[in-house]
Structures are given as structure tokens and as C-alpha cells.
Design a protein around this motif. Structure first.
Motif, short mmCIF file in Angstrom:
data_model
loop_
_atom_site.label_atom_id
_atom_site.label_comp_id
_atom_site.label_asym_id
_atom_site.label_seq_id
_atom_site.Cartn_x
_atom_site.Cartn_y
_atom_site.Cartn_z
N TYR B 6 -161.59 20.61 -81.96
CA TYR B 6 -161.02 19.30 -81.64
C TYR B 6 -160.78 18.49 -82.91
CZ TYR B 6 -160.91 14.50 -79.76
OH TYR B 6 -160.57 13.20 -79.46
N VAL B 9 -157.81 19.80 -84.94
CA VAL B 9 -156.50 19.43 -84.39
C VAL B 9 -156.24 17.94 -84.56
CG1 VAL B 9 -155.18 19.22 -82.24
CG2 VAL B 9 -156.37 21.35 -82.77
N MET B 10 -157.23 17.12 -84.25
CA MET B 10 -157.02 15.68 -84.29
C MET B 10 -156.81 15.15 -85.71
SD MET B 10 -157.02 14.67 -81.16
CE MET B 10 -157.58 13.01 -80.82
N ARG B 13 -153.32 14.33 -86.83
CA ARG B 13 -152.62 13.16 -86.30
C ARG B 13 -152.55 12.06 -87.37
NH1 ARG B 13 -155.01 11.07 -80.70
NH2 ARG B 13 -155.99 9.55 -82.05
N ASP B 15 -153.00 8.86 -87.55
CA ASP B 15 -154.09 7.88 -87.65
C ASP B 15 -155.37 8.51 -88.17
OD1 ASP B 15 -154.17 9.23 -85.07
OD2 ASP B 15 -155.83 7.90 -84.59
N ARG B 16 -155.50 9.82 -88.01
CA ARG B 16 -156.72 10.50 -88.46
C ARG B 16 -156.54 11.13 -89.84
NH1 ARG B 16 -159.93 11.31 -83.74
NH2 ARG B 16 -159.40 9.54 -82.41
N ARG B 57 -166.45 5.53 -87.51
CA ARG B 57 -167.43 6.18 -86.64
C ARG B 57 -167.28 7.70 -86.78
NH1 ARG B 57 -167.73 5.84 -80.06
NH2 ARG B 57 -167.49 3.63 -80.52
N ASN B 69 -165.80 14.33 -84.41
CA ASN B 69 -164.84 13.24 -84.25
C ASN B 69 -165.06 12.21 -85.36
OD1 ASN B 69 -162.76 11.85 -83.05
ND2 ASN B 69 -163.77 11.67 -81.05
N PHE B 71 -163.20 8.29 -86.38
CA PHE B 71 -162.11 7.31 -86.24
C PHE B 71 -162.61 5.92 -86.59
CE2 PHE B 71 -164.14 7.87 -82.12
CZ PHE B 71 -164.38 6.57 -81.70
#
Lengths: 65, 78
Positions: B6, B9-10, B13, B15-16, B57, B69, B71
Motif C-alpha cells: 500500500y 503504491v500510495m 501519488r 500528495d505523497r 503522521r 502509511n 501523510f
């Protein structure tokens, strides 16, 4: 709309529209909502999807107007 | 450094992709707040000066090292 399922963490990602995300908020500990510049929802991440979203069963149905 | 699918892949993007891996490492090593979720995953936060002091975070899996994660968290409070 795109749906991605990540087996390693049982994470479901639903992208409603391919637009720039400007903010990610959490609805609860296992649900994240991506917002665009106008505050519109453009994606959702669901953790522990097997128990929460009935993965891998999936169907799409278009109801005629 | 380990990543989940995850995260891999993210991070592509827009924003990431602006989030530097070094910033993530900084949050992991020097968090100003940590919460362990019910599923054992670990949330850590720290302010990133290079990003106008916004709070990043980072969520680690329960092994405490795999990054799942990351962001900028506008609703962060101490």
C-alpha cells in the motif's frame, strides 16, 4: 473509479476520481478519507477489509434509468 | 527500511511523493506523539520544518519497523 486490494495488509483502496489529493482525514482508526482541494471525497482507504468490506467478493451493477 | 505494498503504491501519488523518506525516518525516530492502535499498528507524529512545520503522521505495522502509511495530518493535536 479504481479499486485496489493489498493482500499483505488486507487494505482496500477505492479511488473515486483521479485528482490531486490535498488532505487525508481519518473517519475512524481503520478508515481514511482523501479529499481534493474543494473538500470533496476522492478516495477511501479501508483497513482490515476482509471483515469490514466482504473482500474478495465483489460485484458491480448498473441500474438502468 | 521495509514498506507495505500500500505504501509503495500510495507514495507515487502527488500528495505523497513530496514526502521525503528522510522525514518519515525522522518521525519514526523522534516522534512527539505515539499511539498504538487496537490492531497493534503504531502511529507517530512529528513536525516537519521543511514542510512549513506541518505534522507528518507515520503508521507502522505492529512489527514497529514496516512503514504502511505517511501523510500530513492537518487535524493533529497533541
Amino acid at each position: 473509479m479504481k479499486i485496489k486490494y493489498f493482500q499483505d495488509t488486507d487494505t482496500l483502496y477505492i479511488e473515486f476520481r483521479t485528482v490531486d489529493v490535498v488532505e487525508t482525514k481519518d473517519y475512524d482508526e481503520d478508515t481514511y478519507i482523501d479529499l481534493d482541494a474543494k473538500g470533496r471525497v476522492c478516495g477511501i482507504t479501508i483497513e482490515h477489509a476482509k471483515e469490514r468490506a466482504d473482500i474478495p467478493a465483489f460485484s458491480y451493477e448498473q441500474i438502468a434509468a | 527500511m521495509k514498506f507495505t505494498q500500500y505504501f509503495e503504491v500510495m507514495r507515487l501519488r502527488p500528495d505523497r511523493s513530496a514526502i521525503e523518506i528522510e522525514w518519515i525516518q525522522r518521525v519514526i525516530e523522534h516522534p512527539i506523539k505515539e499511539i498504538v492502535q487496537q490492531d497493534g499498528r503504531i502511529r507517530r507524529w512529528a513536525a516537519i520544518e521543511e514542510a512549513n512545520g506541518r505534522y507528518l503522521r507515520v503508521i507502522l505495522l505492529s512489527d514497529g519497523e514496516t512503514i504502511h502509511n505517511a501523510f500530513f495530518d492537518r487535524s493533529f493535536t497533541l
